[in-house]
Design an enzyme around this catalytic site. Structure first.
Site, mmCIF file in Angstrom:
data_model
loop_
_atom_site.group_PDB
_atom_site.id
_atom_site.type_symbol
_atom_site.label_atom_id
_atom_site.label_comp_id
_atom_site.label_asym_id
_atom_site.label_seq_id
_atom_site.Cartn_x
_atom_site.Cartn_y
_atom_site.Cartn_z
ATOM 1 C CE1 TYR A 148 -3.823 2.384 0.726
ATOM 2 C CE2 TYR A 148 -2.272 3.384 2.267
ATOM 3 C CZ TYR A 148 -3.460 3.439 1.553
ATOM 4 O OH TYR A 148 -4.262 4.553 1.657
ATOM 5 C CE LYS A 152 -3.395 5.491 -1.311
ATOM 6 N NZ LYS A 152 -4.437 6.190 -2.090
#
Length: 257
Positions: A148, A152
């Site tokens: 994640y 990002k």
């Protein structure tokens, strides 16, 4: 009247952004997977703010459905002035234990979709010399907290690149990097958040208002909340071994035992 397109528009930051843009007088194109919920949000916003709202059902992990959104963004008949790349989700499991299919979906939604949607809308923005793109990233992009964080990080750096590439135009690009925000995100990801103190939580309205102010001011990175501005600054200047250790500890605490 200008039109804005918001992905993941039926809840959380996406819904708050749709509401803010409606208040600002934008017509809306709302993108989400849940059609009944999408129709309800569209109807409510249209009635409340007297604007036109289009519902576009799309699962951004599906190439054909993503292509529908790209086509709408590329339209010259009904041009999009503002793109909010908000859709996203997280995986609580470590990469070693997680499903490969889920990891691929995470990349599809957090990396591929924003890249392709930005690529679809930018030619018209450049031609008009106006437009706004907000990529909803995360303070997790500054740490090493799993795939994640890696996804990002792409989104934050991608936004920085576009902002610099377009610096001599009237097109504004910003990465919104919030910390923990009260949305459905953590519940959907089955992440354990009970130990987080109240002062670390932000509301979606706080996050979105700060983001919109910053993007209009031409700021490329928006980090709402003093606590997260401080933490992200530390993460960017601290030795990477310390940052990596902190990132993995945060991830482990989120996993439900």
């Amino acid at each position: 009247m200008a039109t804005a397109l918001v992905t993941g528009a039926t809840a959380g930051i996406g819904y708050s952004y749709a509401q803010l843009l409606a208040k600002e007088g934008f017509d809306l194109v709302l993108v989400a997977r849940d059609l009944p919920r999408l129709h309800k949000v569209a109807k409510d916003l249209g009635k409340t703010y007297g604007i036109k709202v289009e519902s576009l059902k799309a699962d951004l992990t599906k190439p054909a459905q993503l292509a529908k959104v790209e086509k709408r963004l590329a339209s010259t008949a009904k041009p999009i002035e503002v793109l909010i790349n908000n859709a996203g989700f997280g995986i609580k499991d470590s990469f070693i234990d997680s499903s490969l299919a889920k990891e691929q979906e995470l990349l599809d939604v957090l990396v591929t979709a924003p890249m392709r949607l930005s690529h679809a809308v930018l030619p018209q923005m450049v031609k008009r010399n106006s437009g706004v793109i907000v990529n909803v990233s995360s303070v997790a992009s500054f740490i090493a907290g799993g795939t994640y964080s890696a996804a990002k990080s792409y989104l934050t750096v991608f936004s920085e690149y576009l902002h610099t590439e377009l610096r001599n135009t009237n097109i504004k690009v910003s990465a919104l990097c919030p910390g923990f925000t009260r949305t459905e995100f953590h519940a959907r990801g089955k992440m354990k958040m009970t130990g987080l103190p109240n002062y670390m939580w932000l509301t979606t309205d706080q996050v979105v208002k700060k983001s919109w102010r910053d993007v209009k001011a031409g700021k490329v990175i928006c980090i709402p909340g003093f606590q997260y501005l401080l933490l992200s600054t530390i993460a960017r200047i601290a030795p990477r071994p310390i940052v990596r250790k902190a990132g993995i500890n945060v991830r482990r605490k989120q996993r439900v035992k």
